[in-house]
Scaffold this active site. Structure first.
Site, PDB file in Angstrom:
ATOM      1  N   ARG A  29       0.758  -1.159   0.227  1.00 58.14           N
ATOM      2  CA  ARG A  29      -0.023  -0.018  -0.086  1.00 58.14           C
ATOM      3  C   ARG A  29       0.727   1.297  -0.154  1.00 58.14           C
ATOM      4  O   ARG A  29       1.054   1.989  -0.900  1.00 58.14           O
ATOM      5  CB  ARG A  29      -0.833  -0.261   1.172  1.00 58.14           C
ATOM      6  CG  ARG A  29      -2.139   0.939   1.174  1.00 58.14           C
ATOM      7  CD  ARG A  29      -1.592   2.413   1.717  1.00 58.14           C
ATOM      8  NE  ARG A  29      -1.348   2.537   2.835  1.00 58.14           N
ATOM      9  CZ  ARG A  29      -0.658   3.340   3.458  1.00 58.14           C
ATOM     10  NH1 ARG A  29      -0.341   4.746   2.780  1.00 58.14           N
ATOM     11  NH2 ARG A  29      -0.065   3.670   4.625  1.00 58.14           N
ATOM     12  N   CYS A 254       4.533   9.146   0.624  1.00 58.74           N
ATOM     13  CA  CYS A 254       3.119   9.722   0.192  1.00 58.74           C
ATOM     14  C   CYS A 254       3.048  10.654  -0.980  1.00 58.74           C
ATOM     15  O   CYS A 254       3.727  11.521  -0.988  1.00 58.74           O
ATOM     16  CB  CYS A 254       2.916  10.275   1.325  1.00 58.74           C
ATOM     17  SG  CYS A 254       1.210  10.967   1.487  1.00 58.74           S
TER      18      CYS A 254
HETATM   19  P1  HMG Z   1     -12.837  15.011  -2.434  1.00 60.48           P
HETATM   20  O1  HMG Z   1     -12.463  15.500  -3.646  1.00 60.48           O
HETATM   21  O2  HMG Z   1     -13.056  15.939  -1.242  1.00 60.48           O
HETATM   22  O3  HMG Z   1     -14.019  13.966  -2.737  1.00 60.48           O
HETATM   23  O4  HMG Z   1     -11.706  13.903  -1.936  1.00 60.48           O
HETATM   24  P2  HMG Z   1     -15.644  14.235  -2.151  1.00 60.48           P
HETATM   25  O5  HMG Z   1     -15.846  13.665  -0.765  1.00 60.48           O
HETATM   26  O6  HMG Z   1     -15.836  15.683  -2.416  1.00 60.48           O
HETATM   27  O7  HMG Z   1     -16.169  13.332  -3.385  1.00 60.48           O
HETATM   28  C1  HMG Z   1     -15.798  13.695  -4.827  1.00 60.48           C
HETATM   29  C2  HMG Z   1     -16.283  12.534  -5.622  1.00 60.48           C
HETATM   30  O8  HMG Z   1     -15.370  11.268  -5.510  1.00 60.48           O
HETATM   31  C3  HMG Z   1     -17.608  11.948  -5.586  1.00 60.48           C
HETATM   32  O9  HMG Z   1     -18.017  11.430  -6.742  1.00 60.48           O
HETATM   33  C4  HMG Z   1     -17.384  10.765  -4.505  1.00 60.48           C
HETATM   34  O10 HMG Z   1     -18.261   9.759  -4.939  1.00 60.48           O
HETATM   35  C5  HMG Z   1     -16.189  10.069  -5.233  1.00 60.48           C
HETATM   36  P3  HMG Z   1     -19.103  12.109  -7.641  1.00 60.48           P
HETATM   37  O11 HMG Z   1     -20.320  12.247  -6.765  1.00 60.48           O
HETATM   38  O12 HMG Z   1     -18.573  13.566  -7.788  1.00 60.48           O
HETATM   39  O13 HMG Z   1     -19.356  11.372  -8.829  1.00 60.48           O
HETATM   40  N1  HMG Z   1     -15.289   9.667  -4.038  1.00 60.48           N
HETATM   41  C6  HMG Z   1     -14.743   8.340  -4.015  1.00 60.48           C
HETATM   42  N2  HMG Z   1     -14.905   7.421  -5.248  1.00 60.48           N
HETATM   43  C7  HMG Z   1     -14.251   6.389  -4.855  1.00 60.48           C
HETATM   44  N3  HMG Z   1     -13.697   6.136  -3.630  1.00 60.48           N
HETATM   45  C8  HMG Z   1     -13.895   6.955  -2.645  1.00 60.48           C
HETATM   46  C9  HMG Z   1     -14.604   7.882  -2.965  1.00 60.48           C
HETATM   47  N4  HMG Z   1     -14.448   9.247  -2.109  1.00 60.48           N
HETATM   48  C10 HMG Z   1     -15.110  10.137  -2.813  1.00 60.48           C
HETATM   49  N5  HMG Z   1     -13.214   6.403  -1.415  1.00 60.48           N
HETATM   50  C11 HMG Z   1     -11.118  11.967  -0.609  1.00 60.48           C
HETATM   51  C12 HMG Z   1     -11.678  13.440  -0.669  1.00 60.48           C
HETATM   52  C13 HMG Z   1     -11.005  11.720   0.778  1.00 60.48           C
HETATM   53  C14 HMG Z   1     -11.748  11.057  -1.601  1.00 60.48           C
HETATM   54  C15 HMG Z   1      -9.795  12.300  -1.507  1.00 60.48           C
HETATM   55  O14 HMG Z   1      -8.963  13.416  -0.733  1.00 60.48           O
HETATM   56  C16 HMG Z   1      -8.874  10.931  -1.185  1.00 60.48           C
HETATM   57  O15 HMG Z   1      -9.158   9.797  -1.762  1.00 60.48           O
HETATM   58  N6  HMG Z   1      -7.647  10.912  -0.525  1.00 60.48           N
HETATM   59  C17 HMG Z   1      -6.757   9.700  -0.337  1.00 60.48           C
HETATM   60  C18 HMG Z   1      -5.344  10.261  -0.457  1.00 60.48           C
HETATM   61  C19 HMG Z   1      -4.397   9.261  -0.188  1.00 60.48           C
HETATM   62  O16 HMG Z   1      -4.874   8.060  -0.315  1.00 60.48           O
HETATM   63  N7  HMG Z   1      -3.214   9.251   0.336  1.00 60.48           N
HETATM   64  C20 HMG Z   1      -2.271   8.436   0.915  1.00 60.48           C
HETATM   65  C21 HMG Z   1      -2.646   7.651   2.152  1.00 60.48           C
HETATM   66  S1  HMG Z   1      -2.144   8.629   3.376  1.00 60.48           S
HETATM   67  C22 HMG Z   1      -0.670   8.107   3.853  1.00 60.48           C
HETATM   68  O17 HMG Z   1       0.058   7.531   2.998  1.00 60.48           O
HETATM   69  C23 HMG Z   1       0.145   8.253   5.183  1.00 60.48           C
HETATM   70  C24 HMG Z   1       0.381   6.999   6.086  1.00 60.48           C
HETATM   71  O18 HMG Z   1       1.178   6.026   5.214  1.00 60.48           O
HETATM   72  C25 HMG Z   1       0.862   7.533   7.312  1.00 60.48           C
HETATM   73  C26 HMG Z   1       1.995   8.320   7.254  1.00 60.48           C
HETATM   74  O19 HMG Z   1       2.798   8.036   6.448  1.00 60.48           O
HETATM   75  O20 HMG Z   1       2.027   9.271   8.013  1.00 60.48           O
HETATM   76  C27 HMG Z   1      -1.002   6.408   6.235  1.00 60.48           C
HETATM   77 MG    MG Z   2       3.121   6.511   5.251  1.00 62.07          MG
END
Ligand code: HMG
Ligand code: MG
Length: 314
Positions: A29, A254
């Site tokens: 992931r 990330c």
């Molecule tokens: P947004 O643009 O604000 O989404 O993104 P929204 O809530 O306004 O929705 C917009 C559209 O997206 C809608 O569709 C939703 O249905 C769709 P429409 O009605 O316009 O057709 N949608 C989705 N579709 C599929 N799956 C979903 C989903 N959610 C909404 N889950 C959102 C907000 C949270 C979705 C976005 O910001 C996002 O996906 N972010 C993920 C970022 C990410 O994955 N980052 C990496 C992981 S974190 C990390 O790596 C750190 C970690 O390792 C720890 C560390 O190292 O510190 C964990």
């Molecule tokens: Mg991480």
């Protein structure tokens, strides 16, 4: 073989450390979410199978996030069914109810929400303020718990943030407490950009404990940008933490924090833990072979020191 002609470290236990450490493997992931080229679904599935075969029992499989935000993991629906027969825990990231629906539809039994200790990263990663993100997680955690699904709460930028600089412990304590209040079963403290040093780790764990956050509920998640991940892990183990996140071969980063590099390499962690006489259940030789196999698929060598030292390719 290592420099001593050994395939395993010498074992000399040290006092005050846990007898067993649970490794939360994040290579599939955290590692693959950051690859420039999209890795084929079949390669991801085989990677996860090989990790399980090497003895890892918690393998974070993918993320049910918006596919436009993390295109590298847009194949979550195709991937998860290819590995869900494995008898290991396969947590997946879900930012919101849409993500939870997708994960539950495929039978996921462990999910993770991911919060930020800083406003800048909450905005960059989730398009929300810290509190808006917590509000987004509330129904996710409630529904998952009602379904008997285990919930991990990640907390990013626990030490330093590329936009905001040093992160006050009080900010971390506040969001940790909020995640536990939502019902998260465990938390993972992220040094997303790898800037922490061991004294800071001990200080944060002390601050969390003083505010009633149980150390047993905590895992640590160190990226290795400045080569501190293993030292930081040892500081956390000395404090009583026994869940450690790591990524096979040191993959990781990330996409929404450019200064984030790979995670602590699982092999480097296992070499240290086994040297300390701490049980992990991992077969180091098989794990190294898996990371070499993945490095071949990605077309570049693993940054892990232990993978390089034990390389089968000399
Ligand atoms: P947004 O643009 O604000 O989404 O993104 P929204 O809530 O306004 O929705 C917009 C559209 O997206 C809608 O569709 C939703 O249905 C769709 P429409 O009605 O316009 O057709 N949608 C989705 N579709 C599929 N799956 C979903 C989903 N959610 C909404 N889950 C959102 C907000 C949270 C979705 C976005 O910001 C996002 O996906 N972010 C993920 C970022 C990410 O994955 N980052 C990496 C992981 S974190 C990390 O790596 C750190 C970690 O390792 C720890 C560390 O190292 O510190 C964990
Ligand atoms: Mg991480």
């Amino acid at each position: 073989m290592s420099a001593l002609g050994l395939a395993l470290p010498m074992t000399v236990p040290a006092p005050g450390l846990p007898a067993r450490v649970r490794i939360h493997e994040v290579g599939a992931r955290d590692g693959l979410q950051n690859e420039k080229a999209t890795v084929p679904t079949e390669v991801k599935a085989e990677f996860i199978r090989r990790l399980a075969d090497a003895g890892l029992t918690t393998i974070e499989a993918t993320s049910f996030v918006h596919p436009k935000w993390v295109p590298q993991l847009a194949d979550a629906e195709q991937l998860f069914p290819q590995v869900s027969d494995l008898s290991v825990d396969l947590p997946v990231l879900v930012p919101n109810e849409r993500g939870l629906d997708r994960a539950l539809a495929l039978g996921a039994r462990r999910v993770a929400v991911f919060a930020s200790a800083t406003e800048s990263f909450a905005k960059a990663n989730l398009n929300r303020t810290v509190d808006e993100a917590l509000a987004m997680f509330e129904p996710v955690v409630a529904r998952a718990k009602a379904d008997g699904v285990h919930v991990r709460g990640y907390l990013s930028m626990c030490f330093g943030d590329p936009w905001e600089g040093p992160v006050p412990a009080a900010q971390v304590v506040r969001v940790c407490t909020a995640l536990l209040d939502l019902g998260c079963d465990e938390l993972s403290l992220g040094d997303t950009i790898g800037v922490a040093t061991p004294g800071q780790v001990t200080a944060l764990l002390t601050a969390l404990s003083a505010e009633g956050v149980p150390t047993e509920a905590l895992g640590v998640h160190f990226h290795d940008t400045y080569g501190q991940a293993l030292a930081n892990t040892l500081a956390a183990l000395q404090y009583g933490v026994s869940t450690v996140d790591a990524s096979a071969g040191g993959l990781g980063g990330c996409p929404y924090a450019k200064s984030a590099t790979g995670n602590l390499a699982t092999e480097d962690l296992v070499w240290m833990l086994h040297g300390l006489g701490i049980d992990t259940g991992v077969d180091l030789g098989r794990l190294v072979a898996t990371s070499e196999w993945m490095a071949d698929r990605l077309g570049r060598p693993s940054p892990s020191r232990t993978v390089r030292a034990l390389s089968h390719k000399e």
